[in-house]
Design a protein around this motif. Structure first.
Motif, PDB file in Angstrom:
ATOM      1  N   ALA B 335       0.857  -1.186   0.000  1.00  0.00           N
ATOM      2  CA  ALA B 335       0.000   0.000   0.000  1.00  0.00           C
ATOM      3  C   ALA B 335       0.891   1.233   0.000  1.00  0.00           C
ATOM      4  O   ALA B 335       1.862   1.300   0.758  1.00  0.00           O
ATOM      5  CB  ALA B 335      -0.893  -0.002   1.238  1.00  0.00           C
ATOM      6  N   LEU B 336       0.572   2.195  -0.869  1.00  0.00           N
ATOM      7  CA  LEU B 336       1.365   3.423  -0.968  1.00  0.00           C
ATOM      8  C   LEU B 336       0.463   4.592  -0.622  1.00  0.00           C
ATOM      9  O   LEU B 336      -0.502   4.875  -1.330  1.00  0.00           O
ATOM     10  CB  LEU B 336       1.929   3.585  -2.385  1.00  0.00           C
ATOM     11  CG  LEU B 336       2.833   2.423  -2.854  1.00  0.00           C
ATOM     12  CD1 LEU B 336       2.128   1.572  -3.874  1.00  0.00           C
ATOM     13  CD2 LEU B 336       4.148   2.955  -3.426  1.00  0.00           C
ATOM     14  N   GLU B 337       0.784   5.269   0.460  1.00  0.00           N
ATOM     15  CA  GLU B 337      -0.065   6.356   0.933  1.00  0.00           C
ATOM     16  C   GLU B 337       0.725   7.665   0.937  1.00  0.00           C
ATOM     17  O   GLU B 337       1.703   7.797   1.689  1.00  0.00           O
ATOM     18  CB  GLU B 337      -0.557   6.042   2.348  1.00  0.00           C
ATOM     19  CG  GLU B 337      -1.610   7.007   2.836  1.00  0.00           C
ATOM     20  CD  GLU B 337      -1.880   6.834   4.325  1.00  0.00           C
ATOM     21  OE1 GLU B 337      -2.700   7.592   4.856  1.00  0.00           O
ATOM     22  OE2 GLU B 337      -1.248   5.960   4.946  1.00  0.00           O
ATOM     23  N   GLN B 338       0.297   8.603   0.103  1.00  0.00           N
ATOM     24  CA  GLN B 338       1.008   9.887   0.075  1.00  0.00           C
ATOM     25  C   GLN B 338       0.750  10.658   1.359  1.00  0.00           C
ATOM     26  O   GLN B 338      -0.386  10.745   1.816  1.00  0.00           O
ATOM     27  CB  GLN B 338       0.553  10.716  -1.126  1.00  0.00           C
ATOM     28  CG  GLN B 338       1.404  11.973  -1.324  1.00  0.00           C
ATOM     29  CD  GLN B 338       0.831  12.898  -2.380  1.00  0.00           C
ATOM     30  OE1 GLN B 338       0.359  12.451  -3.409  1.00  0.00           O
ATOM     31  NE2 GLN B 338       0.885  14.192  -2.103  1.00  0.00           N
ATOM     32  N   TYR B 339       1.806  11.172   1.969  1.00  0.00           N
ATOM     33  CA  TYR B 339       1.612  11.908   3.224  1.00  0.00           C
ATOM     34  C   TYR B 339       2.237  13.288   3.177  1.00  0.00           C
ATOM     35  O   TYR B 339       2.107  14.064   4.122  1.00  0.00           O
ATOM     36  CB  TYR B 339       2.171  11.116   4.410  1.00  0.00           C
ATOM     37  CG  TYR B 339       3.681  11.082   4.496  1.00  0.00           C
ATOM     38  CD1 TYR B 339       4.413  10.136   3.788  1.00  0.00           C
ATOM     39  CD2 TYR B 339       4.377  11.998   5.282  1.00  0.00           C
ATOM     40  CE1 TYR B 339       5.782  10.102   3.851  1.00  0.00           C
ATOM     41  CE2 TYR B 339       5.767  11.969   5.354  1.00  0.00           C
ATOM     42  CZ  TYR B 339       6.461  11.027   4.639  1.00  0.00           C
ATOM     43  OH  TYR B 339       7.827  10.995   4.703  1.00  0.00           O
ATOM     44  N   TYR B 340       2.917  13.601   2.092  1.00  0.00           N
ATOM     45  CA  TYR B 340       3.619  14.885   2.053  1.00  0.00           C
ATOM     46  C   TYR B 340       3.674  15.385   0.620  1.00  0.00           C
ATOM     47  O   TYR B 340       3.952  14.618  -0.304  1.00  0.00           O
ATOM     48  CB  TYR B 340       5.027  14.709   2.603  1.00  0.00           C
ATOM     49  CG  TYR B 340       5.866  15.970   2.582  1.00  0.00           C
ATOM     50  CD1 TYR B 340       5.680  16.965   3.544  1.00  0.00           C
ATOM     51  CD2 TYR B 340       6.826  16.175   1.599  1.00  0.00           C
ATOM     52  CE1 TYR B 340       6.442  18.126   3.528  1.00  0.00           C
ATOM     53  CE2 TYR B 340       7.590  17.330   1.573  1.00  0.00           C
ATOM     54  CZ  TYR B 340       7.394  18.294   2.536  1.00  0.00           C
ATOM     55  OH  TYR B 340       8.144  19.441   2.520  1.00  0.00           O
ATOM     56  N   LEU B 341       3.405  16.670   0.469  1.00  0.00           N
ATOM     57  CA  LEU B 341       3.451  17.306  -0.846  1.00  0.00           C
ATOM     58  C   LEU B 341       4.090  18.670  -0.687  1.00  0.00           C
ATOM     59  O   LEU B 341       3.723  19.438   0.203  1.00  0.00           O
ATOM     60  CB  LEU B 341       2.025  17.486  -1.394  1.00  0.00           C
ATOM     61  CG  LEU B 341       1.865  18.482  -2.553  1.00  0.00           C
ATOM     62  CD1 LEU B 341       2.519  17.952  -3.821  1.00  0.00           C
ATOM     63  CD2 LEU B 341       0.388  18.765  -2.799  1.00  0.00           C
ATOM     64  N   SER B 342       5.043  18.944  -1.517  1.00  0.00           N
ATOM     65  CA  SER B 342       5.642  20.271  -1.538  1.00  0.00           C
ATOM     66  C   SER B 342       5.709  20.678  -3.005  1.00  0.00           C
ATOM     67  O   SER B 342       6.423  20.060  -3.801  1.00  0.00           O
ATOM     68  CB  SER B 342       7.039  20.181  -0.902  1.00  0.00           C
ATOM     69  OG  SER B 342       7.653  21.439  -0.956  1.00  0.00           O
ATOM     70  N   ARG B 343       4.910  21.700  -3.353  1.00  0.00           N
ATOM     71  CA  ARG B 343       4.804  22.074  -4.766  1.00  0.00           C
ATOM     72  C   ARG B 343       6.085  22.736  -5.255  1.00  0.00           C
ATOM     73  O   ARG B 343       6.740  23.458  -4.505  1.00  0.00           O
ATOM     74  CB  ARG B 343       3.637  23.060  -4.985  1.00  0.00           C
ATOM     75  CG  ARG B 343       2.305  22.475  -4.680  1.00  0.00           C
ATOM     76  CD  ARG B 343       1.204  23.048  -5.577  1.00  0.00           C
ATOM     77  NE  ARG B 343       0.099  22.110  -5.554  1.00  0.00           N
ATOM     78  CZ  ARG B 343      -0.024  21.094  -6.408  1.00  0.00           C
ATOM     79  NH1 ARG B 343       0.845  20.922  -7.389  1.00  0.00           N
ATOM     80  NH2 ARG B 343      -1.030  20.256  -6.305  1.00  0.00           N
ATOM     81  N   ALA B 344       6.426  22.514  -6.502  1.00  0.00           N
ATOM     82  CA  ALA B 344       7.543  23.207  -7.128  1.00  0.00           C
ATOM     83  C   ALA B 344       7.266  24.712  -7.058  1.00  0.00           C
ATOM     84  O   ALA B 344       6.121  25.138  -7.207  1.00  0.00           O
ATOM     85  CB  ALA B 344       7.701  22.753  -8.572  1.00  0.00           C
ATOM     86  N   ALA B 345       8.290  25.498  -6.804  1.00  0.00           N
ATOM     87  CA  ALA B 345       8.090  26.944  -6.622  1.00  0.00           C
ATOM     88  C   ALA B 345       9.157  27.718  -7.373  1.00  0.00           C
ATOM     89  O   ALA B 345      10.342  27.616  -7.052  1.00  0.00           O
ATOM     90  CB  ALA B 345       8.166  27.286  -5.137  1.00  0.00           C
ATOM     91  N   PRO B 346       8.748  28.525  -8.387  1.00  0.00           N
ATOM     92  CA  PRO B 346       9.746  29.362  -9.074  1.00  0.00           C
ATOM     93  C   PRO B 346      10.120  30.563  -8.199  1.00  0.00           C
ATOM     94  O   PRO B 346       9.305  31.045  -7.423  1.00  0.00           O
ATOM     95  CB  PRO B 346       9.012  29.817 -10.339  1.00  0.00           C
ATOM     96  CG  PRO B 346       7.557  29.720  -9.996  1.00  0.00           C
ATOM     97  CD  PRO B 346       7.404  28.668  -8.945  1.00  0.00           C
ATOM     98  N   THR B 347      11.345  31.006  -8.323  1.00  0.00           N
ATOM     99  CA  THR B 347      11.733  32.239  -7.624  1.00  0.00           C
ATOM    100  C   THR B 347      11.252  33.441  -8.440  1.00  0.00           C
ATOM    101  O   THR B 347      10.882  33.309  -9.614  1.00  0.00           O
ATOM    102  CB  THR B 347      13.265  32.303  -7.450  1.00  0.00           C
ATOM    103  OG1 THR B 347      13.873  32.047  -8.712  1.00  0.00           O
ATOM    104  CG2 THR B 347      13.745  31.262  -6.439  1.00  0.00           C
TER     105      THR B 347
END
Lengths: 431, 431
Positions: B335-347
């Motif tokens: 089972a694969l459960e996503q627990y963290y997301l950090s969006r790509a961010a341009p400067t």
């Protein structure tokens, strides 16, 4: 040599058709005691975590000593931390007949491994007491400590505790030495518990099979021919810890990748070689162990078992060769250090016959078989004739909360232990 | 559009050839402070284990607050546990210019990640104070808490803390919520630290590259174009725990075997797909975790990073497909459960130009590049224009005790931060 001739040569033929003692264990009491013991270290899944030297271990041991006293045994703790229940024999010149098992468990284990033999041994003593049955030999019911993580208690009797072993850390954070003191032993006096060949007339152990053979074949009693040898290694993979976001895939020295491939290789080697050996990786720790760091070091365990020590070595050599090759593939190294050896140990031929004839006289079906699991009987086999009795494990499940043996199978096993004990008591074991 | 036209369209052409401020940081003081900070949580290997909410974290934070006060900043701890050093600006109507980094580390990390930017930011403030240099904007030197295990501090400012996140257990045994209280915050008042777009004029962060690109190419300063997105999953393999001695190889449902093959499959998928994504298994725990028990359950981490969120998803789908196939091979499930997301961010495009022009005016070589690592700047990018400055990591080593950046590179980075800050202060950022 046909079997009757063989038995005659051992002076054992009488036991083939002997009249059993009328005495029988109290199966309900025995199963009630097993249920009560299961309280100590109970886990939410219904099993127990009663690893040696834990608080649960201490509580379970106190309960077992109460049961011993109720069974008419003189209960004490030896310097190695083993629980010993003594009963006099009618011949003061004879060495004791020893029987027992262990009540410590693996982490998240079940309610039968070791416990059936321990409660069974106390029940046999209780039955002898209730029925006023005397034995020629003094009796020693022995609950060995820390069977699951190195057979420490029984190996103290056989004088096998190595230099430095007391400093190893157990599943609790205590060292083995601290653990022995915690449960009432004295690690400085281990030499005093050591026994010499001749000090023990014989040792008998009732145990669950922990495999599926008896259950699948609907057989009541396993007559154990011997216990497989075991070797264990600490495996250390060394790579290079680095940032998981900034290190491209082709520049990694990922210790976890090598470890993963090693686990797969162990399985491939073990399944491709013919034979009944088994090879297992049960433990794995990655360092530093964060989701965003490529592990620089992974430590894992390797265990190989077989009835022949040579076979263990051949499996290991094939694993080690595969390991060196796969470690080099991503610029890591792998080191395999043996830290544990338990020699294969055959049971005593006379006691096998007594186990078999006792079971058969009780109307139980028997199968002669090796033990894939290690047992305290292995340590005592260095000092005395040993015999082992297996009862079925439902679906072969063990070292798991789902471990189960039926109450009637437990009662039958205890009755075989009782009859084997009485028959052994009648035997001249000095030869 | 050629670069000059592009710059002109942003009203930035003046900065290309602008005269620098004469002010320079005190490089010896900065490097001395970095060395002093390294005492807190020092490990035998020469790095640090200063995970958020540890005693070492607490001690390092107290030291940083002393340095802030010595630098003329008004130091305080906000409700999220971030350390905030304030300095007045000459225009009371302007929102603050924020700059800083973090001083927590991964377990067994090094002495530069986060720390160069933190000590660099305090040094810039100290230099402004020493030289009596005023800024139009108020300044906020910010040391965000728990960057390494979820950017908790900066995500509190951007209002991204999820329900239940405070109950997650950190690398110490404290929950995130308990950790915030431990370091002087108030987890019940996180809403009060939240900032809205417009509340922060701009955010600048100096950081080590944590990769090998600048070091390999002998470039002084990386002008960060953006920060890769990150997704993390908890992966649970479920098999069946059983005795390692009595369960034949062909009857096992070995969760460790599946886990080992999964680690190999993650690597195979990531290396076979083209692109700059990375995929990592950094953590693995087997249950029950004893050498003589076939693991019934294994928990491991999966992390995937890329500049495009879609690419992360494509890599994940390929991993998940491989996982389902290999789990079924030995009767286990995964089972694969996503627990963290950090969006790509341009400067911010203007701030990239200011970083580049500041570095070039100081005679430093620059390279425009993405950041493979996540940073607090990513959270603040939701609220304000952000800019990031990289200095070289020797051999690209990071999240390791062997992490190293040269003292002169650290001084150069702090001077770029100082000049970029002064140039940003002069800019009209409201547009």
């Amino acid at each position: 040599m046909v079997r009757r001739e063989f038995l005659a040569s051992l002076g054992l033929l009488a036991f083939q058709t002997r009249t059993l003692s009328e005495v029988r264990v109290d199966g309900r009491r025995l199963n009630r005691h097993l249920g009560a013991l299961a309280r100590f270290g109970r886990t939410p899944e219904g099993g127990i975590s009663r690893v040696a030297y834990s608080d649960a271990d201490l509580e379970g041991r106190a309960f077992a000593m109460e049961l011993m006293r109720a069974a008419g045994l003189e209960a004490s703790i030896d310097h190695a931390g083993n629980i010993l229940g003594r009963r006099h024999g009618t011949d003061a010149n004879l060495p004791p007949l020893m029987f027992g098992s262990h009540i410590d468990s693996v982490p998240h284990g079940g309610n039968y491994d070791g416990q059936v033999g321990s409660m069974g041994a106390i029940e046999v003593a209780h039955t002898l007491s209730d029925t006023g049955t005397a034995t020629r030999h003094p009796l020693e019911v022995m609950l060995f400590q820390n069977e699951e993580n190195g057979k420490t208690g029984s190996r103290a009797l056989s004088g096998e505790i190595r230099d430095g072993e007391l400093d190893l850390v157990s599943h609790t954070d205590k060292t083995i030495g601290e653990g022995i003191a915690f449960i009432g032993g004295d690690p400085a006096k281990l030499d005093e518990v050591r026994r010499e060949p001749g000090d023990i007339a014989a040792y008998l152990e009732l145990h669950i099979e922990q495999g599926a053979i008896l259950d699948q074949k609907s057989i009541d009693i396993g007559v154990v021919e011997g216990i497989v040898g075991i070797k264990r290694w600490n495996v250390t993979v060394t790579g290079f810890a680095n940032h998981a976001g900034t290190t491209p895939m082709d520049q990694r020295h990922d210790a976890m990748l090598t470890a993963g491939r090693f686990v797969d290789a162990v399985n491939a080697v073990a399944t491709e070689m013919s034979g009944r050996h088994v090879a297992t990786v049960g433990k794995l720790e990655a360092h530093p162990g964060a989701p965003n760091v490529i592990p620089g070091r992974v430590e894992l365990s390797l265990e190989i078992r077989d009835l022949e020590m040579d076979k263990i070595d051949r499996v290991f050599e094939a694993v080690a060769e595969a390991a060196r090759e796969l470690a080099a593939r991503n610029g890591t190294t792998i080191a395999l250090e043996q830290y544990y050896l338990s020699r294969a140990a055959p049971t005593d031929m006379r006691l096998r016959e007594l186990v078999a004839s006792s079971a058969e006289a009780l109307g139980l079906k028997t199968l002669w078989m090796p033990s894939g699991a290690g047992h305290d009987a292995q340590s005592i086999a260095r000092l005395a004739p040993v015999g082992m009795i297996f009862i079925p494990s439902v679906d072969g499940v063990s070292h798991s909360p789902k471990e189960y043996s039926r109450p009637e199978a437990i009662e039958a096993g205890a009755n075989v232990l009782l009859q084997t004990l009485l028959a052994t008591d009648a035997l001249d074991l000095s030869g």
